[in-house]
Design a protein around this motif. Structure first.
Motif, PDB file in Angstrom:
ATOM      1  N   LYS A  37       0.660  -1.253  -0.189  1.00 40.90           N
ATOM      2  CA  LYS A  37       0.179  -0.057   0.070  1.00 40.90           C
ATOM      3  C   LYS A  37       0.768   1.171   0.154  1.00 40.90           C
TER       4      LYS A  37
ATOM      5  N   THR B 110      -0.546   4.280   0.452  1.00 45.05           N
ATOM      6  CA  THR B 110      -1.233   5.253   1.356  1.00 45.05           C
ATOM      7  C   THR B 110      -2.023   4.608   2.381  1.00 45.05           C
ATOM      8  N   GLU B 111      -2.535   5.171   3.330  1.00 48.85           N
ATOM      9  CA  GLU B 111      -3.246   4.531   4.373  1.00 48.85           C
ATOM     10  C   GLU B 111      -4.311   3.691   4.023  1.00 48.85           C
ATOM     11  N   HIS B 112      -4.606   2.290   4.513  1.00 45.07           N
ATOM     12  CA  HIS B 112      -5.653   1.786   4.053  1.00 45.07           C
ATOM     13  C   HIS B 112      -6.093   0.941   5.157  1.00 45.07           C
ATOM     14  N   ILE B 113      -7.142   1.080   5.937  1.00 47.13           N
ATOM     15  CA  ILE B 113      -7.386   0.493   7.131  1.00 47.13           C
ATOM     16  C   ILE B 113      -7.871  -1.191   7.031  1.00 47.13           C
TER      17      ILE B 113
ATOM     18  N   ALA C   2       4.418  -0.771   3.238  1.00 50.94           N
ATOM     19  CA  ALA C   2       3.901   0.466   3.130  1.00 50.94           C
ATOM     20  C   ALA C   2       5.013   1.514   3.524  1.00 50.94           C
TER      21      ALA C   2
ATOM     22  N   ARG D  34       2.652   5.682   6.460  1.00 45.69           N
ATOM     23  CA  ARG D  34       1.277   5.497   5.838  1.00 45.69           C
ATOM     24  C   ARG D  34       0.502   4.134   6.377  1.00 45.69           C
ATOM     25  N   PHE D  35       0.953   3.669   7.322  1.00 41.85           N
ATOM     26  CA  PHE D  35       0.242   2.602   7.820  1.00 41.85           C
ATOM     27  C   PHE D  35      -1.019   3.065   8.514  1.00 41.85           C
ATOM     28  N   HIS D  36      -2.271   2.740   8.510  1.00 38.69           N
ATOM     29  CA  HIS D  36      -3.328   3.122   9.113  1.00 38.69           C
ATOM     30  C   HIS D  36      -3.243   2.883  10.518  1.00 38.69           C
ATOM     31  N   PRO D  37      -3.704   3.869  11.427  1.00 36.59           N
ATOM     32  CA  PRO D  37      -3.420   3.870  13.195  1.00 36.59           C
ATOM     33  C   PRO D  37      -4.204   2.598  13.415  1.00 36.59           C
TER      34      PRO D  37
ATOM     35  N   THR E  33      -3.959  -0.537  12.184  1.00 35.06           N
ATOM     36  CA  THR E  33      -3.129  -1.744  11.804  1.00 35.06           C
ATOM     37  C   THR E  33      -2.687  -2.467  12.969  1.00 35.06           C
TER      38      THR E  33
ATOM     39  N   ARG F 189       5.604  -6.526   9.304  1.00 37.20           N
ATOM     40  CA  ARG F 189       5.345  -5.184   8.885  1.00 37.20           C
ATOM     41  C   ARG F 189       6.750  -4.310   8.578  1.00 37.20           C
TER      42      ARG F 189
END
Length: 209
Positions: free
Chosen positions: A119, A121-124, A168, A172-175, A177, A192
């Motif tokens: 990814k 960008t951020e992606h939940i 990623a 940009r890791f979604h919070p 994750t 990760r």
């Protein structure tokens, strides 16, 4: 897990070339040749890791496919234990009537399968997507589909469940994750991998968890 061209994609005795970006496609002809030259010039100028106009549409388009191409060039940049000889992109997998398309499927030097989900960008749903692909790949591994379809020739694959790499930019890791990863089964071994923000200029790992 094999990809095939649709029957209508090729016509015997006919050769046609199309070019363009996004959904727009134009057939190459004498009249459209100047448009092709302009597109090639713009790609060289703006679709370049050292481009000065980083807000241009061509620079920002399809970042995940760009990241995928860079990682695939040398997957050992993500982890030195991965085998750079065998990296398959956009792999179709299905199990129990469900299907998905993996970003990258690789293998370690010791023969353990590895799923790389990328990814830019951020992606939940990053962790949940990877978990779904893990289930599909394990299903195919148990059925010995991979060797039957010609993947990883002459590589003795381990029976161990696949590794998962979530790749990623580090910021940009979604919070959510971390919390989602804690909810997954311990059977899923997840690494990760955080990259420097300048990943278009080359993959540089700044965080591994």
């Amino acid at each position: 897990m094999a990809a095939f061209s649709r029957p209508g994609d090729r016509q015997v005795g006919k050769s046609r070339v199309f070019f363009g970006t996004g959904e727009r496609r134009e057939e190459l002809s004498g009249a459209s040749r100047p448009a092709l030259k302009k597109l090639l010039h713009d790609l060289e100028t703006y679709r370049h890791p050292l481009a000065t106009d980083t807000r241009h549409a061509l620079f920002r388009a399809q970042p995940e496919r760009w990241l995928e191409a860079i990682v695939r060039e040398d997957v050992t940049r993500v982890d030195a234990q991965l085998d750079a000889r065998f990296v398959y992109s956009q792999v179709f997998a299905n199990a129990g009537g469900e299907h998905g398309i993996l970003d990258l499927l690789g293998v370690t030097r010791s023969g353990r399968l590895a799923i790389l989900e990328l990814k830019a960008t951020e992606h939940i749903h990053l962790a949940l997507q990877a978990a779904g692909y893990w289930r599909h790949v394990r299903h195919h591994l148990e059925r010995e589909d991979l060797s039957r379809y010609g993947y990883f020739p002459r590589v003795p694959l381990q029976a161990a469940p696949p590794l998962i790499y979530l790749v990623a930019p580090a910021l940009r890791f979604h919070p959510a994750t971390d919390e989602l990863l804690r909810c997954l089964s311990p059977e899923l071994e997840v690494v990760r991998v955080g990259l420097a923000e300048s990943w278009r200029r080359g993959v540089r790992v700044v965080m591994r968890q």
